[in-house]
Scaffold this motif. Structure first.
Motif, short mmCIF file in Angstrom:
data_model
loop_
_atom_site.label_atom_id
_atom_site.label_comp_id
_atom_site.label_asym_id
_atom_site.label_seq_id
_atom_site.Cartn_x
_atom_site.Cartn_y
_atom_site.Cartn_z
N CYS A 17 -1.95 24.77 3.89
CA CYS A 17 -1.81 23.67 3.30
C CYS A 17 -1.81 22.97 2.62
CB CYS A 17 -4.09 23.81 2.23
SG CYS A 17 -4.34 24.81 2.91
N GLY A 18 -0.05 23.78 2.46
CA GLY A 18 0.40 23.66 1.39
C GLY A 18 1.34 21.90 1.65
N SER A 19 1.21 21.56 2.98
CA SER A 19 1.88 20.19 3.59
C SER A 19 1.15 18.41 2.78
CB SER A 19 2.16 19.89 5.15
OG SER A 19 3.24 20.48 5.18
N HIS A 20 -0.19 19.04 3.67
CA HIS A 20 -1.61 17.97 2.41
C HIS A 20 -1.81 18.29 1.73
CE1 HIS A 20 -5.84 16.84 2.75
NE2 HIS A 20 -5.32 16.70 3.70
N LEU A 21 -1.39 18.81 0.95
CA LEU A 21 -1.52 19.12 -0.10
C LEU A 21 0.02 18.26 -1.63
CD1 LEU A 21 -2.38 22.24 -1.83
CD2 LEU A 21 -3.27 20.53 -2.32
N THR A 22 1.16 18.23 -0.59
CA THR A 22 2.18 17.93 -1.13
C THR A 22 1.31 16.25 -0.83
OG1 THR A 22 3.56 19.69 -0.51
CG2 THR A 22 4.78 17.08 -0.80
N VAL A 23 1.37 16.00 0.54
CA VAL A 23 1.16 13.99 0.78
C VAL A 23 0.17 13.88 0.05
CG1 VAL A 23 0.35 12.46 2.72
CG2 VAL A 23 1.77 14.81 2.87
N VAL A 24 -0.92 14.51 -0.62
CA VAL A 24 -1.77 13.79 -1.13
C VAL A 24 -1.67 13.88 -2.74
CG1 VAL A 24 -4.31 14.32 -2.43
CG2 VAL A 24 -4.09 15.52 0.00
N ALA A 25 -0.70 14.39 -3.14
CA ALA A 25 -0.47 14.05 -4.48
C ALA A 25 0.93 12.92 -4.36
CB ALA A 25 -0.08 15.24 -4.96
N ILE A 26 1.56 12.46 -3.35
CA ILE A 26 2.36 11.71 -3.64
C ILE A 26 1.45 10.48 -3.09
CG2 ILE A 26 4.36 10.92 -2.83
CD1 ILE A 26 5.10 13.14 -1.81
N PHE A 27 0.06 10.60 -2.57
CA PHE A 27 0.56 9.33 -1.97
C PHE A 27 -1.36 8.37 -3.34
CE2 PHE A 27 -3.70 7.33 -0.27
CZ PHE A 27 -2.70 6.06 0.99
N TYR A 28 -2.49 9.58 -3.54
CA TYR A 28 -3.06 9.50 -4.48
C TYR A 28 -2.27 9.32 -5.71
CZ TYR A 28 -6.30 10.05 -1.39
OH TYR A 28 -7.53 10.57 -0.96
N GLY A 29 -1.34 9.65 -6.18
CA GLY A 29 -0.69 9.59 -7.64
C GLY A 29 -0.16 8.26 -7.92
N THR A 30 1.08 8.14 -6.23
CA THR A 30 1.59 6.51 -6.88
C THR A 30 -0.03 4.74 -6.83
OG1 THR A 30 1.73 7.02 -4.48
CG2 THR A 30 3.58 6.91 -6.37
N LEU A 31 -0.65 5.13 -5.91
CA LEU A 31 -1.96 4.58 -5.23
C LEU A 31 -2.62 3.66 -6.93
CD1 LEU A 31 -2.62 2.74 -3.33
CD2 LEU A 31 -4.23 4.46 -3.00
N THR A 32 -3.28 5.27 -7.59
CA THR A 32 -3.53 5.48 -8.59
C THR A 32 -2.76 4.25 -10.30
OG1 THR A 32 -5.19 7.31 -8.67
CG2 THR A 32 -5.23 6.25 -10.34
N TRP A 33 -1.73 4.94 -10.04
CA TRP A 33 -1.01 4.35 -10.86
C TRP A 33 -0.67 2.53 -10.61
CZ3 TRP A 33 3.14 1.17 -12.43
CH2 TRP A 33 3.63 1.05 -13.20
N VAL A 34 -0.64 2.14 -9.33
CA VAL A 34 -0.54 0.41 -9.47
C VAL A 34 -2.07 0.09 -9.42
CG1 VAL A 34 0.61 -1.22 -7.10
CG2 VAL A 34 1.29 0.65 -7.73
N TYR A 35 -3.05 0.45 -8.88
CA TYR A 35 -4.39 -0.11 -9.17
C TYR A 35 -5.22 -0.08 -9.32
CZ TYR A 35 -2.18 -1.69 -4.36
OH TYR A 35 -1.02 -2.29 -3.07
N PHE A 36 -5.43 0.98 -10.37
CA PHE A 36 -6.34 1.23 -10.54
C PHE A 36 -6.46 1.48 -12.25
CE2 PHE A 36 -7.66 3.48 -7.18
CZ PHE A 36 -8.39 2.42 -6.56
N ARG A 37 -5.58 0.32 -12.77
CA ARG A 37 -5.33 -0.04 -14.47
C ARG A 37 -6.08 -1.61 -14.24
NH1 ARG A 37 0.97 1.01 -14.14
NH2 ARG A 37 0.67 -0.25 -16.72
N PRO A 38 -5.32 -2.05 -15.88
CA PRO A 38 -6.34 -3.66 -15.79
C PRO A 38 -5.09 -4.47 -15.21
CG PRO A 38 -6.74 -2.09 -18.01
CD PRO A 38 -6.08 -1.23 -17.39
N LEU A 39 -5.18 -5.65 -15.33
CA LEU A 39 -4.48 -6.22 -14.64
C LEU A 39 -3.11 -6.51 -15.86
CD1 LEU A 39 -2.75 -8.17 -12.32
CD2 LEU A 39 -4.64 -10.23 -13.02
N SER A 40 -3.97 -7.35 -16.39
CA SER A 40 -3.00 -6.81 -17.98
C SER A 40 -1.66 -6.68 -18.36
CB SER A 40 -3.72 -7.55 -19.53
OG SER A 40 -4.75 -6.38 -20.04
#
Length: 314
Positions: free
Chosen positions: A241-264
């Motif tokens: 599961c290690g490879s999958h967990l690594t990809v999950v951490a990078i993908f969701y971490g960056t995606l959340t930082w960009v989009y799920f915050r106020p536009l301002s």
């Protein structure tokens, strides 16, 4: 009245990663190299899985679809960015911008769903190993991948239609290297309240449901792994599961930082840097993350290279 008739711009200008002329060639060479590695690495993964009968199992069927999604995901943005680096206008048409937005969201959502499906695959393999062949048959795998495609296109269609209803007046310069949601919303001269609402509701649901599914799957996996008596057995089981967990951490971490915050609070410079991570860097790293930690893939690669050497050198 048709939305495009009320939008005074016929095209947008993609300002790219940097506006400094001396940085254009280094950026071009860097992203061309990363794109070439991404395409070749994911193509090799797909080729290995198709050509090796031992890899015709659900885990690798899903991995091949993830590799294909990575190729399409990066190809939606990087070729246009490379072209614009040496373009005097750096222009993209209004409809081309909407099309880029659609396919970008679609393949990002596809990766999101496939990561959840791959977590489910690991859950069945570790927690219900004897039922694995009966639960994840080839037909079931095809149905699951088909549902992922349908949901991804519906998700992309919703946000692209909402983007199409926005009015763009005189400002047509996008402070980004592709037509992303927030940079487009920032230059719109109409209300973006509905767009932001849908990103923070439907978008959050799509991401969080998949992420919750991944977390629940690994919670069950961990509960099984801790019951294994030997430390070596625990490591061998969880290492799959290690490879999958690594990809999950990078993908969701960056995606959340960009989009799920106020536009301002959206920062153009930071947004571009983080976006590069999940649009270019992560798809490029995925083949290496999965192959370097996977004995089956490395074995298939060695056999593939041996066949190539035999074909060319006898």
């Amino acid at each position: 009245m048709d939305q495009t008739n009320r939008t005074s711009v016929s095209h947008f200008v993609l300002l790219g990663i940097s506006t400094y002329p001396e940085e254009q060639i280094p950026f071009f060479l860097l992203f061309l190299l990363m794109y070439a590695i991404n395409i070749s690495g994911n193509f090799v993964i797909i080729t290995l899985i198709i050509s090796d009968a031992h890899l015709h199992i659900p885990m690798y069927i899903f991995l091949s679809n993830l590799a294909l999604a990575d190729i399409c995901f990066t190809s939606t943005t990087v070729p246009k960015m490379l072209q614009n680096i040496f373009s005097p206008t750096k222009a993209i048409s209004y409809m081309g911008c909407l099309a880029q937005t659609y396919f970008f969201i679609c393949f990002a959502a596809m990766e999101n769903f496939l990561l959840a499906v791959m977590a489910y695959d690991r859950y069945i393999a570790i927690c219900h190993p004897f039922h694995y062949p009966m639960i994840l048959t080839r037909i079931r795998c095809a149905q699951i991948v088909g549902v992922c495609h349908v949901l991804s296109h519906l998700h992309a269609l919703l946000h692209t239609l909402l983007m199409g209803r926005l009015v763009f007046c005189e400002e047509n310069r996008i402070l980004h290297f592709f037509c992303d949601l927030y940079p487009l919303m920032q230059i719109s001269c109409s209300s973006t309240r509905l767009n932001t609402l849908m990103i923070h509701t439907e978008g959050v649901i799509v991401i969080n449901v998949a992420l919750a599914f991944i977390i629940a799957s690994y919670a069950c996996i961990i509960s099984v792994v801790v019951q294994i008596p030997s430390a070596k057995g625990k490591w061998r089981t969880f290492s799959t599961c290690g490879s999958h967990l690594t990809v999950v951490a990078i993908f969701y971490g960056t995606l959340t930082w960009v989009y799920f915050r106020p536009l301002s609070t959206y920062s153009v410079i930071k947004g571009r840097i983080v976006t590069v991570m999940y649009t270019v860097l992560t798809p490029m790293l995925n083949p290496f993350i999965y192959s370097l930690r996977n004995a089956d893939v490395k074995g298939a690669f060695r056999k593939w290279m041996s066949r190539i050497r035999t074909s060319f050198f006898g």
